[in-house]
Design a protein around this motif. Structure first.
Motif, short mmCIF file in Angstrom:
data_model
loop_
_atom_site.label_atom_id
_atom_site.label_comp_id
_atom_site.label_asym_id
_atom_site.label_seq_id
_atom_site.Cartn_x
_atom_site.Cartn_y
_atom_site.Cartn_z
N HIS A 68 81.13 5.26 19.28
CA HIS A 68 80.32 4.57 18.54
C HIS A 68 80.02 5.01 17.19
O HIS A 68 79.68 4.63 16.07
N TRP A 73 83.98 1.15 13.20
CA TRP A 73 83.31 0.40 13.86
C TRP A 73 83.05 -1.25 13.05
O TRP A 73 82.45 -1.06 12.02
N ALA A 75 80.66 -4.89 13.20
CA ALA A 75 79.65 -5.53 14.01
C ALA A 75 79.98 -6.98 14.34
O ALA A 75 80.73 -7.42 14.03
N ASN A 76 79.22 -7.04 15.52
CA ASN A 76 79.53 -8.45 15.99
C ASN A 76 78.15 -9.11 16.31
O ASN A 76 77.68 -9.54 17.43
N THR A 93 76.21 -6.53 23.23
CA THR A 93 76.69 -6.59 21.72
C THR A 93 75.68 -6.06 20.85
O THR A 93 75.94 -5.27 20.05
N ASP A 97 76.15 -2.31 18.81
CA ASP A 97 76.18 -2.12 17.52
C ASP A 97 74.93 -1.37 16.96
O ASP A 97 75.07 -0.59 15.97
N ILE A 123 76.73 -2.76 9.51
CA ILE A 123 76.14 -3.31 10.73
C ILE A 123 74.75 -3.66 10.84
O ILE A 123 74.48 -4.89 10.94
N TRP A 127 73.57 -7.91 11.08
CA TRP A 127 72.60 -8.43 11.98
C TRP A 127 71.51 -9.11 11.28
O TRP A 127 70.99 -10.10 11.59
#
Length: 542
Positions: A68, A73, A75-76, A93, A97, A123, A127
């Protein structure tokens, strides 16, 4: 023995709205960064890692080894996050993140490598641009608590960083996370007040406190502090720790449930205390350091020691729907190998900041050092309940006698726009940190009981972790000739990156030849060799 009643007696009233508490938080501006880490904490990490000092380098190795913590990385983000059976669960998920954002932000502060800050920012921005709802079973309240405090801590580390949409992120926390946390503490999902174990309250206290700090909202901070001290639910300190014994230990109520949930509770209460401390509020010392006694109890029990347990009965169910009760009559069985990254923070506060004797905390912190983070303790959600990396983040030198008997005072300063130092040579910005006030008095604890036991990190850490803890030293001995060249490379990595210590050698991120000498003796810092000839890593330490 002292027994505190209330929820412990199986109160039968349903949760009710909280009364507005009196002001309890420290007056003045909030310190930023000022949740789990202050500016001074971040500077200490960066400086010690750059110097190659233990146990910081071993702690940093856990961070860099974690998947991580990589700047690659992506984001989702989801519009709705579900947690709980019977729903299309996708909360995995979210927590992955969050931990990626936190770990990259922390790595930025240690190294100064901007790519990690950019990843954390991206990230968090992704979100806040999409998430609008938390849903699911009653477990949605766990999501609001756990991921609320973790999200806020990640954001706190990059607030002010170029491109971070702080205002939008704050709005998401206020609109999506805070309403659920507040509703749970006020109404407990319409259940009897004791229906939910202490962890449910503690997650949402932590979330409320962290969101209050993130949003500079004094009322939210005061409300969280008041609930911690006097709340009706099982998560307030006197209900989570209902019995204080004459030997200085205090029963952790969920020890009668199982070890995993007891460890979760200790970690959450420590998180609340640390965030409050960094804003000038001493919850660690509240009620004669009740948390210290409870944490000592869990530490001793988790390592296989015998602890007393007073029978406890709680009311279950919801008014007008169903009711029942459950009694725990003994502490549950334990697995002494069960690890969670919770101990370094608590042990360092009591033994280093406060100078108190905490032998069980010292032993268990050493046993599981160096601590990892999310992803190092199994793939399920329980392995992501704490942000972790306590060995790196919370190892600190012992405070002076004056510091040990004063209360914290937050010092407002930087906004997190620059890293705190590290390999890139970036200079720190701002000066936000929590510093003692000589005019204040502690809110609890035994300030006169300043024992030296448990105050030395390296001997305990080395003894508990055995060969693995010394592996880096053996490696340096083999490389003694090469050490003279001061090559200074490597990313400081534990070979397998897993939670149990003792499975691989350590590599160090600072020059192998770094050392420190004492002028008055003409010998090296560890006093084993004439000046200039020692290559031992402890000479580069603290």
């Amino acid at each position: 023995m002292l027994k505190i009643t209330g929820v412990a007696a199986g109160a039968t009233v349903a949760g009710t709205a909280l009364a507005a508490p009196p002001p309890t938080a420290a007056d003045g501006a909030f310190a930023h960064p000022g949740m789990l880490h202050t500016r001074a904490d971040l500077q200490r990490m960066a400086t010690r890692v750059k110097a190659g000092a233990e146990p910081y380098t071993a702690g940093f190795a856990r961070l860099t080894a974690n998947r991580h913590a990589q700047s690659t990385w992506t984001a989702n983000p989801q519009a709705t996050v579900y947690r709980g059976s019977g729903t299309p669960e996708n909360y995995v998920t979210l927590y992955n993140d969050i931990h990626a954002a936190y770990q990259n932000a922390l790595r930025w502060h240690v190294t100064g490598i901007t790519a990690h800050a950019d990843t954390a920012r991206d990230i968090l921005n992704a979100w806040s641009a999409r998430l609008t709802r938390l849903d699911g079973s009653a477990d949605r309240f766990l999501a609001s608590g756990l991921y609320g405090y973790q999200f806020a801590n990640a954001a706190e580390l990059v607030r002010g960083h170029d491109g971070f949409e702080l205002a939008r992120f704050q709005k998401m926390m206020l609109d999506v996370f805070h309403p659920l946390s507040e509703d749970f503490l006020a109404h407990h999902n319409g259940s009897y007040i004791a229906n939910y174990w202490a962890n449910w309250d503690l997650t949402n206290i932590a979330s409320d406190l962290a969101i209050g700090i993130l949003c500079d909202d004094r009322a939210k901070v005061d409300r969280a502090v008041e609930y911690f001290r006097h709340g009706a639910g099982m998560g307030s300190v006197k209900n989570a720790i209902p019995v204080v014994y004459a030997d200085g230990l205090a029963e952790w109520v969920e020890a009668g449930r199982d070890q995993g949930h007891a460890l979760l509770g200790v970690g959450l209460m420590g998180t609340i205390c640390e965030m409050a401390w960094n804003q000038g509020i001493d919850l660690y010392g509240y009620d004669d350091s009740r948390f210290l006694k409870g944490a000592q109890y869990v530490a001793k029990w988790s390592l296989g020691g015998d602890v007393p347990y007073t029978s406890y009965t709680r009311k279950k169910g919801a008014p007008g729907i169903w009711s029942g009760s459950e009694t725990a009559s003994a502490a549950a069985a334990v697995d002494p190998a069960m690890a969670r990254p919770i101990w370094a923070m608590i042990a360092n506060h009591y033994t280093k900041r406060r100078g108190l004797d905490a032998p069980h905390l010292t032993k268990i912190a050493a046993r599981f050092a160096p601590e990892g983070g999310g992803g190092d303790y199994g793939p399920n959600s329980g392995g992501y309940d704490q942000l972790g990396f306590g060995t790196l983040a919370f190892t600190r030198p012992r405070g002076t006698a004056a510091e040990a008997t004063t209360s914290p005072t937050p010092t407002a300063g930087g906004s997190g726009t620059s890293p705190s130092g590290g390999a890139s040579g970036a200079s720190p910005s701002g000066g936000a940190s929590a510093t003692p006030s000589s005019s204040a008095s502690p809110l609890g604890g035994k300030g006169g009981d300043l024992a030296a036991t448990g105050s030395s990190d390296l001997p305990a850490w080395t003894a508990a972790t055995g060969v693995a803890a010394l592996a880096g030293g053996f490696l340096l001995l083999r490389r003694r000739d090469r050490a003279r060249r001061d090559t200074g490379g490597g990313d400081g990595r534990v070979s397998d990156g897993r939670a149990p210590v003792g499975r691989g050698a350590l590599r160090y991120g600072a020059a192998a030849g770094t050392r420190r000498r004492t002028a008055r003796s003409g010998r090296c810092g560890c006093r084993t060799r004439p000046r200039g000839r020692c290559r031992r890593r402890p000479c580069a330490a603290w």
